[in-house]
Design a protein around this motif. Structure first.
Motif, mmCIF file in Angstrom:
data_model
loop_
_atom_site.group_PDB
_atom_site.id
_atom_site.type_symbol
_atom_site.label_atom_id
_atom_site.label_comp_id
_atom_site.label_asym_id
_atom_site.label_seq_id
_atom_site.Cartn_x
_atom_site.Cartn_y
_atom_site.Cartn_z
ATOM 1 N N UNK A 1 0.831 -1.211 0.000
ATOM 2 C CA UNK A 1 0.000 0.000 0.000
ATOM 3 C C UNK A 1 0.863 1.258 0.000
ATOM 4 N N UNK A 2 1.946 1.244 0.744
ATOM 5 C CA UNK A 2 2.870 2.387 0.778
ATOM 6 C C UNK A 2 3.436 2.637 -0.622
ATOM 7 N N UNK A 3 3.821 1.572 -1.308
ATOM 8 C CA UNK A 3 4.379 1.698 -2.650
ATOM 9 C C UNK A 3 3.341 2.243 -3.633
ATOM 10 N N UNK A 4 2.119 1.727 -3.560
ATOM 11 C CA UNK A 4 1.067 2.221 -4.450
ATOM 12 C C UNK A 4 0.732 3.683 -4.166
ATOM 13 N N UNK A 5 0.697 4.042 -2.895
ATOM 14 C CA UNK A 5 0.425 5.443 -2.535
ATOM 15 C C UNK A 5 1.503 6.374 -3.082
ATOM 16 N N UNK A 6 2.741 5.925 -3.060
ATOM 17 C CA UNK A 6 3.832 6.748 -3.594
ATOM 18 C C UNK A 6 3.609 7.018 -5.077
ATOM 19 N N UNK A 7 3.204 5.990 -5.805
ATOM 20 C CA UNK A 7 2.948 6.162 -7.237
ATOM 21 C C UNK A 7 1.747 7.079 -7.462
ATOM 22 N N UNK A 8 0.691 6.885 -6.682
ATOM 23 C CA UNK A 8 -0.503 7.725 -6.831
ATOM 24 C C UNK A 8 -0.227 9.187 -6.480
ATOM 25 N N UNK A 9 0.746 9.419 -5.624
ATOM 26 C CA UNK A 9 1.121 10.797 -5.277
ATOM 27 C C UNK A 9 1.988 11.441 -6.353
ATOM 28 N N UNK A 10 2.402 10.655 -7.340
ATOM 29 C CA UNK A 10 3.184 11.212 -8.438
ATOM 30 C C UNK A 10 4.673 10.938 -8.363
ATOM 31 N N UNK A 11 5.089 10.110 -7.430
ATOM 32 C CA UNK A 11 6.506 9.757 -7.325
ATOM 33 C C UNK A 11 6.792 8.620 -8.290
#
Length: 58
Positions: free
Chosen positions: A22-32
């Motif tokens: 979930x942390x990894x997916x959130x990073x991508x969704x935040x634009x990282x």
């Protein structure tokens, strides 16, 4: 070596593996989306995972 410790810890702790995913997916969704920004975004979390993994093996 550290990558293997984290991998094994995640295999032994599926609930932690889910949180990490979930942390990894959130990073991508935040634009990282570049390797450097993505790695920087999750660096503290990975550092904590490593400490947990080290403690788990004694």
């Amino acid at each position: 070596m550290n990558n293997l410790l984290i991998r094994n810890y995640l295999r032994d702790n599926p609930h932690v593996a889910k949180q990490y995913a979930e942390k990894k997916l959130n990073a991508i969704h935040k634009g990282y989306t570049t390797l450097l920004s993505y790695s920087d975004e999750k660096a503290d979390y990975v550092s904590n995972l490593l400490e947990q993994a080290k403690k788990s093996i004694g």
